[in-house]
Design a protein around this motif. Structure first.
Motif, PDB file in Angstrom:
ATOM      1  N   ASP A  20       0.676  -1.199   0.007  1.00 24.39           N
ATOM      2  CA  ASP A  20       0.076   0.080  -0.128  1.00 24.39           C
ATOM      3  C   ASP A  20       0.832   1.167   0.066  1.00 24.39           C
ATOM      4  O   ASP A  20       0.607   2.282  -0.604  1.00 24.39           O
ATOM      5  CB  ASP A  20      -0.913   0.014   1.291  1.00 24.39           C
ATOM      6  CG  ASP A  20      -0.271   0.063   2.493  1.00 24.39           C
ATOM      7  OD1 ASP A  20       0.720  -0.612   2.679  1.00 24.39           O
ATOM      8  OD2 ASP A  20      -0.778   0.872   3.425  1.00 24.39           O
ATOM      9  N   LEU A  21       2.054   1.083   0.678  1.00 21.14           N
ATOM     10  CA  LEU A  21       2.834   2.360   0.488  1.00 21.14           C
ATOM     11  C   LEU A  21       3.514   2.564  -0.660  1.00 21.14           C
ATOM     12  O   LEU A  21       3.755   3.661  -1.105  1.00 21.14           O
ATOM     13  CB  LEU A  21       3.986   2.196   1.666  1.00 21.14           C
ATOM     14  CG  LEU A  21       3.610   2.065   3.182  1.00 21.14           C
ATOM     15  CD1 LEU A  21       4.670   1.546   4.084  1.00 21.14           C
ATOM     16  CD2 LEU A  21       2.607   3.315   3.802  1.00 21.14           C
ATOM     17  N   ASN A  23       2.390   2.086  -3.246  1.00 20.23           N
ATOM     18  CA  ASN A  23       1.154   2.829  -4.133  1.00 20.23           C
ATOM     19  C   ASN A  23       1.068   4.125  -4.079  1.00 20.23           C
ATOM     20  O   ASN A  23       0.157   4.687  -4.876  1.00 20.23           O
ATOM     21  CB  ASN A  23      -0.043   1.799  -4.341  1.00 20.23           C
ATOM     22  CG  ASN A  23       0.132   0.484  -5.068  1.00 20.23           C
ATOM     23  OD1 ASN A  23       0.902   0.334  -5.746  1.00 20.23           O
ATOM     24  ND2 ASN A  23      -0.257  -0.412  -4.040  1.00 20.23           N
ATOM     25  N   ASN A  24       1.610   4.722  -3.068  1.00 20.69           N
ATOM     26  CA  ASN A  24       1.616   6.119  -2.895  1.00 20.69           C
ATOM     27  C   ASN A  24       2.400   7.050  -3.645  1.00 20.69           C
ATOM     28  O   ASN A  24       3.550   6.764  -3.401  1.00 20.69           O
ATOM     29  CB  ASN A  24       1.767   6.579  -1.387  1.00 20.69           C
ATOM     30  CG  ASN A  24       1.381   7.765  -0.927  1.00 20.69           C
ATOM     31  OD1 ASN A  24       2.115   8.773  -1.277  1.00 20.69           O
ATOM     32  ND2 ASN A  24       0.290   8.025  -0.356  1.00 20.69           N
ATOM     33  N   GLU A  25       1.602   8.094  -4.194  1.00 19.64           N
ATOM     34  CA  GLU A  25       2.571   8.728  -5.384  1.00 19.64           C
ATOM     35  C   GLU A  25       3.449   9.916  -4.840  1.00 19.64           C
ATOM     36  O   GLU A  25       4.501   9.926  -4.997  1.00 19.64           O
ATOM     37  CB  GLU A  25       1.404   9.647  -6.222  1.00 19.64           C
ATOM     38  CG  GLU A  25       0.757   8.928  -7.200  1.00 19.64           C
ATOM     39  CD  GLU A  25      -0.165   9.529  -8.003  1.00 19.64           C
ATOM     40  OE1 GLU A  25      -0.110  10.807  -8.108  1.00 19.64           O
ATOM     41  OE2 GLU A  25      -1.159   9.034  -8.536  1.00 19.64           O
ATOM     42  N   LYS A  26       3.100  10.409  -3.410  1.00 19.81           N
ATOM     43  CA  LYS A  26       3.900  10.958  -2.900  1.00 19.81           C
ATOM     44  C   LYS A  26       5.065  10.435  -2.249  1.00 19.81           C
ATOM     45  O   LYS A  26       6.406  10.937  -2.447  1.00 19.81           O
ATOM     46  CB  LYS A  26       3.121  11.844  -1.568  1.00 19.81           C
ATOM     47  CG  LYS A  26       4.137  12.977  -0.921  1.00 19.81           C
ATOM     48  CD  LYS A  26       3.350  13.514   0.034  1.00 19.81           C
ATOM     49  CE  LYS A  26       4.244  14.671   0.756  1.00 19.81           C
ATOM     50  NZ  LYS A  26       3.424  15.315   1.727  1.00 19.81           N
ATOM     51  N   LEU A  27       4.943   9.243  -1.778  1.00 17.74           N
ATOM     52  CA  LEU A  27       5.997   8.428  -1.217  1.00 17.74           C
ATOM     53  C   LEU A  27       7.001   8.075  -2.652  1.00 17.74           C
ATOM     54  O   LEU A  27       8.338   8.179  -2.447  1.00 17.74           O
ATOM     55  CB  LEU A  27       5.673   7.292  -0.738  1.00 17.74           C
ATOM     56  CG  LEU A  27       6.954   6.445  -0.122  1.00 17.74           C
ATOM     57  CD1 LEU A  27       7.509   6.827   1.052  1.00 17.74           C
ATOM     58  CD2 LEU A  27       6.463   4.945   0.047  1.00 17.74           C
ATOM     59  N   ASN A 102       4.366  13.449   7.308  1.00 20.04           N
ATOM     60  CA  ASN A 102       4.111  12.734   6.118  1.00 20.04           C
ATOM     61  C   ASN A 102       3.728  11.360   5.837  1.00 20.04           C
ATOM     62  O   ASN A 102       2.361  11.045   5.321  1.00 20.04           O
ATOM     63  CB  ASN A 102       5.373  12.905   4.907  1.00 20.04           C
ATOM     64  CG  ASN A 102       5.624  14.316   4.698  1.00 20.04           C
ATOM     65  OD1 ASN A 102       4.989  15.129   4.723  1.00 20.04           O
ATOM     66  ND2 ASN A 102       7.005  14.502   4.217  1.00 20.04           N
ATOM     67  N   GLU A 105      -0.093  11.210   6.952  1.00 23.40           N
ATOM     68  CA  GLU A 105      -0.781  11.574   5.992  1.00 23.40           C
ATOM     69  C   GLU A 105      -1.284  10.671   5.057  1.00 23.40           C
ATOM     70  O   GLU A 105      -2.379  10.734   4.121  1.00 23.40           O
ATOM     71  CB  GLU A 105      -0.331  12.751   5.280  1.00 23.40           C
ATOM     72  CG  GLU A 105      -0.180  14.329   6.336  1.00 23.40           C
ATOM     73  CD  GLU A 105       0.399  15.427   5.576  1.00 23.40           C
ATOM     74  OE1 GLU A 105       1.042  15.139   4.388  1.00 23.40           O
ATOM     75  OE2 GLU A 105       0.653  16.213   5.970  1.00 23.40           O
ATOM     76  N   ILE A 106      -0.494   9.506   5.045  1.00 20.36           N
ATOM     77  CA  ILE A 106      -0.917   8.404   3.982  1.00 20.36           C
ATOM     78  C   ILE A 106      -1.093   7.249   4.566  1.00 20.36           C
ATOM     79  O   ILE A 106      -1.878   6.479   3.911  1.00 20.36           O
ATOM     80  CB  ILE A 106       0.445   8.427   2.974  1.00 20.36           C
ATOM     81  CG1 ILE A 106       1.682   7.756   3.748  1.00 20.36           C
ATOM     82  CG2 ILE A 106       0.667   9.496   2.127  1.00 20.36           C
ATOM     83  CD1 ILE A 106       2.748   7.177   2.717  1.00 20.36           C
ATOM     84  N   THR A 107      -0.895   6.938   5.823  1.00 18.52           N
ATOM     85  CA  THR A 107      -1.565   5.599   6.600  1.00 18.52           C
ATOM     86  C   THR A 107      -1.239   5.928   8.133  1.00 18.52           C
ATOM     87  O   THR A 107      -1.142   6.952   8.512  1.00 18.52           O
ATOM     88  CB  THR A 107      -0.243   4.741   6.369  1.00 18.52           C
ATOM     89  OG1 THR A 107      -0.927   3.427   6.849  1.00 18.52           O
ATOM     90  CG2 THR A 107       1.091   4.858   6.952  1.00 18.52           C
TER      91      THR A 107
END
Length: 173
Positions: A20-21, A23-27, A102, A105-107
């Motif tokens: 899942d991480l 797949n994060n665009e920011k990461l 950060n 914000e995503i998980t």
């Protein structure tokens, strides 16, 4: 490091933990940032994450939190100068706080992951405090190992080529 990359990509359990991480665009923007002169921040984070995951798992520790926090420990897009301009203090003390923000914000971040991210610079600064969990110590130590490896391997290769041009035989074994 290329060797480690081939291993982690072929480890289905590890990939399930971090999928899942990744797949994060920011990461994924970390792949565009040079880190330790010779690699990217994403490659470094994956290296730290996978080695830490394997160590934590072999010791019966929380390898899931270790893998995820290892991947998120340097999740910041700013450079050293930008961090100083933000007035948050030195790079070593400020970037873990930015990385945690950060990451949150995503998980969802648990207490072990939070401690890992905030305290992974423990050996370089005392401002973050002493790690509370064994998993935090693992990521802290692996982070330093990976950083040294990332800098020293290309440097060693450069010297080998340099000495070869001078026809000087050197062994690094």
């Amino acid at each position: 490091m290329e060797f480690v990359r081939k291993i982690w990509e072929n480890d289905p359990e590890y990939m399930t933990i971090i999928k899942d991480l990744l797949n994060n665009e920011k990461l994924l923007e970390l792949e565009e940032i040079t880190h330790h002169h010779y690699t990217t921040r994403l490659s470094h984070s994956l290296f730290v994450s996978y080695v830490s995951y394997k160590l934590a798992k072999s010791r019966g520790l929380d390898y899931i939190s270790t893998a995820r926090a290892g991947l998120l420990h340097d999740f910041f897009l700013e450079g050293r100068h930008e961090i100083l301009e933000m007035g948050l203090g030195s790079h070593n003390s400020a970037h873990p706080k930015i990385a945690l923000k950060n990451a949150q914000e995503i998980t969802e971040i648990n207490e072990v992951e939070k401690d890992i991210i905030l305290k992974h610079m423990f050996l370089c600064t005392l401002k973050g405090g002493v790690p509370r969990f064994k998993e935090s110590f693992i990521v802290t130590l692996v982070d330093k190992y990976c950083a040294i490896s990332e800098v020293s391997t290309p440097t060693r290769e450069w010297f080998k080529e340099f000495y070869a041009r001078l026809q000087i035989k050197v062994s690094y074994n």
